[in-house]
Scaffold this active site. Structure first.
Site, PDB file in Angstrom:
ATOM      1  N   THR A 168       0.778  -1.127  -0.139  1.00  0.00           N
ATOM      2  CA  THR A 168       0.053   0.020   0.113  1.00  0.00           C
ATOM      3  C   THR A 168       1.037   1.336   0.056  1.00  0.00           C
ATOM      4  OG1 THR A 168      -0.182   0.466   2.347  1.00  0.00           O
ATOM      5  CG2 THR A 168      -1.494  -1.325   1.618  1.00  0.00           C
ATOM      6  N   LYS A 211       6.663   3.524   1.113  1.00  0.00           N
ATOM      7  CA  LYS A 211       7.932   4.371   1.645  1.00  0.00           C
ATOM      8  C   LYS A 211       7.823   5.255   3.045  1.00  0.00           C
ATOM      9  CE  LYS A 211       7.653   7.346  -2.243  1.00  0.00           C
ATOM     10  NZ  LYS A 211       7.141   6.202  -3.083  1.00  0.00           N
ATOM     11  N   GLU A 270      13.490  -2.344  -0.404  1.00  0.00           N
ATOM     12  CA  GLU A 270      14.302  -2.122  -1.605  1.00  0.00           C
ATOM     13  C   GLU A 270      13.612  -1.583  -2.422  1.00  0.00           C
ATOM     14  OE1 GLU A 270      17.759  -3.228  -2.667  1.00  0.00           O
ATOM     15  OE2 GLU A 270      17.063  -1.395  -3.822  1.00  0.00           O
ATOM     16  N   VAL A 312      12.836   2.688  -3.246  1.00  0.00           N
ATOM     17  CA  VAL A 312      13.570   3.797  -4.038  1.00  0.00           C
ATOM     18  C   VAL A 312      14.004   2.911  -5.248  1.00  0.00           C
ATOM     19  CG1 VAL A 312      15.575   5.253  -4.339  1.00  0.00           C
ATOM     20  CG2 VAL A 312      14.549   4.655  -1.943  1.00  0.00           C
ATOM     21  N   ALA A 367      12.176   1.382  -7.618  1.00  0.00           N
ATOM     22  CA  ALA A 367      11.271   0.001  -7.552  1.00  0.00           C
ATOM     23  C   ALA A 367      12.327  -1.201  -7.656  1.00  0.00           C
ATOM     24  CB  ALA A 367      10.774   0.103  -9.126  1.00  0.00           C
ATOM     25  N   LEU A 398      15.209  -1.754  -9.018  1.00  0.00           N
ATOM     26  CA  LEU A 398      16.949  -1.710  -9.218  1.00  0.00           C
ATOM     27  C   LEU A 398      17.484  -2.027  -7.941  1.00  0.00           C
ATOM     28  CD1 LEU A 398      16.690   1.905 -10.930  1.00  0.00           C
ATOM     29  CD2 LEU A 398      17.031  -0.578 -11.954  1.00  0.00           C
ATOM     30  N   LYS A 401      12.593   9.762  -0.897  1.00  0.00           N
ATOM     31  CA  LYS A 401      13.638   8.736  -1.379  1.00  0.00           C
ATOM     32  C   LYS A 401      14.949   8.958  -0.988  1.00  0.00           C
ATOM     33  CE  LYS A 401      10.638   7.060  -5.156  1.00  0.00           C
ATOM     34  NZ  LYS A 401      10.321   7.356  -6.807  1.00  0.00           N
ATOM     35  N   GLY A 450       6.682   1.292 -12.028  1.00  0.00           N
ATOM     36  CA  GLY A 450       6.093   0.157 -12.475  1.00  0.00           C
ATOM     37  C   GLY A 450       5.611  -1.278 -11.709  1.00  0.00           C
TER      38      GLY A 450
END
Lengths: 412, 412
Positions: A153, A177, A204, A207, A209, A211, A280, A394
């Site tokens: 969420t 976040k 993870e 920030v 997504a 990566l 972030k 995404g």
């Protein structure tokens, strides 16, 4: 046969102890053919199940997941788990059980795994009224080994109950976040609780997504490296908008386009104000070892204050008034072979976000579409930073990042 | 006091079982004040130690490491472990014990941890003649929990004994490329053995040193992504050479410079032939799920065969004859705003390595110095690849990558 097979009693008593079954008395004959234990009558059924599972079923690990939020990311995750369940079981001896699920309306915690492909209907039909605190209590009460709460969420109330999971030996994997970017004290207390309880608190995907940014920083720090500087484009929305700007598409229209494509929030000012980027860089700064609060992050807004007052119509009107000014600045930049990038920067503990113009040699100059990029300058990656670049948003890539966090909980 | 405290007997028997101590008979009275076990006399001392450790010391995890190779990478690793030992203990309840060490000359396995800062002298003074097979036997015999063998050599014999560690429940962390890039069958057998034994076989630093490449591919695959294409510059040496080329520094001199700076092997042809890059793309291809052998990788050499025959003097003579040709090609490239990059490519299962000219828009165009870059095009990172860039060699960053692998063994 126990004779000369070390570990049989260990397995038995570990299974009982882990499941909260107290052993009152034990007898094992020296022929090692049998072992007897005395337990309370009320624990009998559970003990039989536990022993059966331990000796006859448990050639595999079980991961028990409880998920909040079944929007785009949550649904993608459930689909990935479903598609990969055979691989996880066959190649990694791992069985993932969906034991609980909640959205903002309904919740359901079951003692039997919920079929992944039917969980939405089951929640709709069998769920009770959602309440995240009581959801957490139910999860704690189940007291299952390898339990993980997954927050897909963006809800502050959900983020406020992580402590209740962690203190109950339930790991937390967050795509949300809020907890990591709220008060440092809260963030720290969650980290400490996870560490004390021997469970995981992972985030993870908060920030960039999917990566590998946070785990990379964390690995560097753990091995004794020091993060001197982080330069990052962390807003896909803003990067999209500044990439779209052209003579035909002035700022106001580029913002509308981002909105139409679903890249921005319904109120695009949430993106344009840089608040999301502040959160972030805060998360990255903390991961890099800096004790820092949201108010410590300097925000250089690129739109005047009046744009952030009033309703959306007024907002677009104000931006339209700025279109010409931005276009003339843009033409100047083109002449200088420069581009605008909305940067988040951490420089020896000082964090800031704002619009920066970068020249052709900068790694972010060619940052396409809504991509993110992170440059890490450290004690060891000093003259040339480490660079990580790719989709920063995404559902699919975010879900894959959550998936990877989950696998680390069970060390697969 | 055991009364109403579930798990005491579990802890006891788990500790005994894990340490290979067979319990012949057990008695526990129903007052739960004491528990008695009958064991063989020969196990007595060990059992007392085990029980003492388990109940009175083990508030922390222990990681027992055995290291082969104490050159640049191995020494950096030992230093990092030493510097971080307080952080690991205080913040992660982890104690790392160096229990064994070997180089090509001497070896030492001790039942008591070897002080990290004196291990080289101790090895010199107390070590016996090195033999990696008997080293492996000693490690297996110690039968310590959370044991890891770390290979910081580039030695084929060392790589050939991984199976002996893994089958003995000892994890393997390799900076050595050989095992993962030799016969697929051997590689697969090591992976399977690790999985069966519930231990780890990790080798992140075999490609791109400390860059998070292998774990990223592995995480993507695990969550169901598919790797369509990998494009990578994986040789820092070759990238350095092609970055150095200029009118003043022709190919032969650029190669000499790489040699002088210590970037290339003593015989630079080992780098120039692309063999090292072949091994690396092989490792990435396998991680991406392709069953592929070294002979399947197409190698497009950029130097004629005669350069790879004869001694070093002849080699440099041959290259000098090519200097003019390369310089005229280079000038042509400059005119077209292109640069040479030595690429390793995996395209839907087909691997190749060779010199490619890239234009300004390519992410590798600005690849500085001896950096590495990896572009991953997957089902989810489709239109724009994920990009990871940074130092692809160096003792410190490689050691940090080994360090991160070690932490995953104990799930820190």
């Amino acid at each position: 046969k126990m004779q000369n097979t070390p570990g049989i009693s260990a397995t038995l008593f570990r299974a009982l102890g882990r499941n909260g079954i107290n052993v009152i008395a034990i007898a094992q004959g020296s022929l090692e053919l049998n072992i007897s234990v005395v337990i309370k009558n009320e624990s009998l059924k559970r003990a039989l199940n536990v022993i059966h599972d331990e000796f006859f079923l448990s050639t595999y690990k079980e991961l028990n997941i409880f998920i909040a939020g079944i929007g785009l990311v949550g649904s993608s995750l459930l689909k990935q788990l479903q598609n990969q369940s055979k691989v996880l079981f066959d190649e990694h001896n791992l069985k993932v059980n969906l034991m609980g699920i909640t959205n903002s309306r309904r919740m359901l915690v079951r003692s039997k795994a919920i079929p992944l492909d039917q969980c939405k209907e089951i929640l709709k039909n069998e769920g009770e009224k959602a309440d995240i605190s009581s959801f957490a209590q139910k999860v704690r009460k189940m007291n299952l080994r390898n339990s993980v709460f997954i927050d897909c969420t963006a809800d502050a109330t959900v983020a406020s109950v992580y402590g209740s999971f962690l203190s109950g030996y339930v790991s937390v994997v967050a795509a949300n976040k809020i907890a990591c970017s709220s008060d440092y004290e809260y963030y720290l207390s969650l980290k400490n609780m996870a560490s004390e309880r021997g469970v995981r608190f992972m985030y993870e995907t908060t920030v960039g997504a999917g990566l590998p940014i946070i785990k990379t920083i964390s690995d560097l720090i753990l091995s004794g490296d020091r993060i001197y500087k982080i330069e990052a484009v962390l807003s896909g929305t803003l990067n999209f908008i500044f990439n779209e700007l052209s003579a035909e598409l002035p700022l106001s229209k580029a913002i509308r386009k981002a909105r139409e494509k679903g890249y921005s929030e319904p109120d695009p000012r949430i993106d344009l104000s840089g608040t999301d980027v502040v959160r972030k860089i805060l998360i990255l700064a903390r991961e890099a070892g800096y004790r820092i609060e949201q108010k410590d992050v300097e925000v250089k807004k690129f739109l005047p204050d009046r744009c952030f007052e009033g309703d959306l119509n007024e907002f677009y009107k104000h931006v339209e008034e700025l279109d010409a000014e931005f276009e003339s600045k843009r033409l100047e930049m083109v002449k200088q072979k420069k581009k605008w990038r909305f940067f988040a920067t951490l420089d020896r503990g000082k964090a800031s976000v704002g619009l920066v113009d970068v020249d052709q040699d900068h790694p972010s100059y060619n940052l396409e579409g809504s991509n993110n990029i992170v440059l890490l300058t450290t004690e060891r990656y000093k003259e040339l930073p480490m660079v990580i670049k790719g989709y920063g948003a995404g559902a699919e890539v975010t879900a894959a990042g959550v998936f990877a966090d989950l696998m680390r909980v069970v060390n697969v």
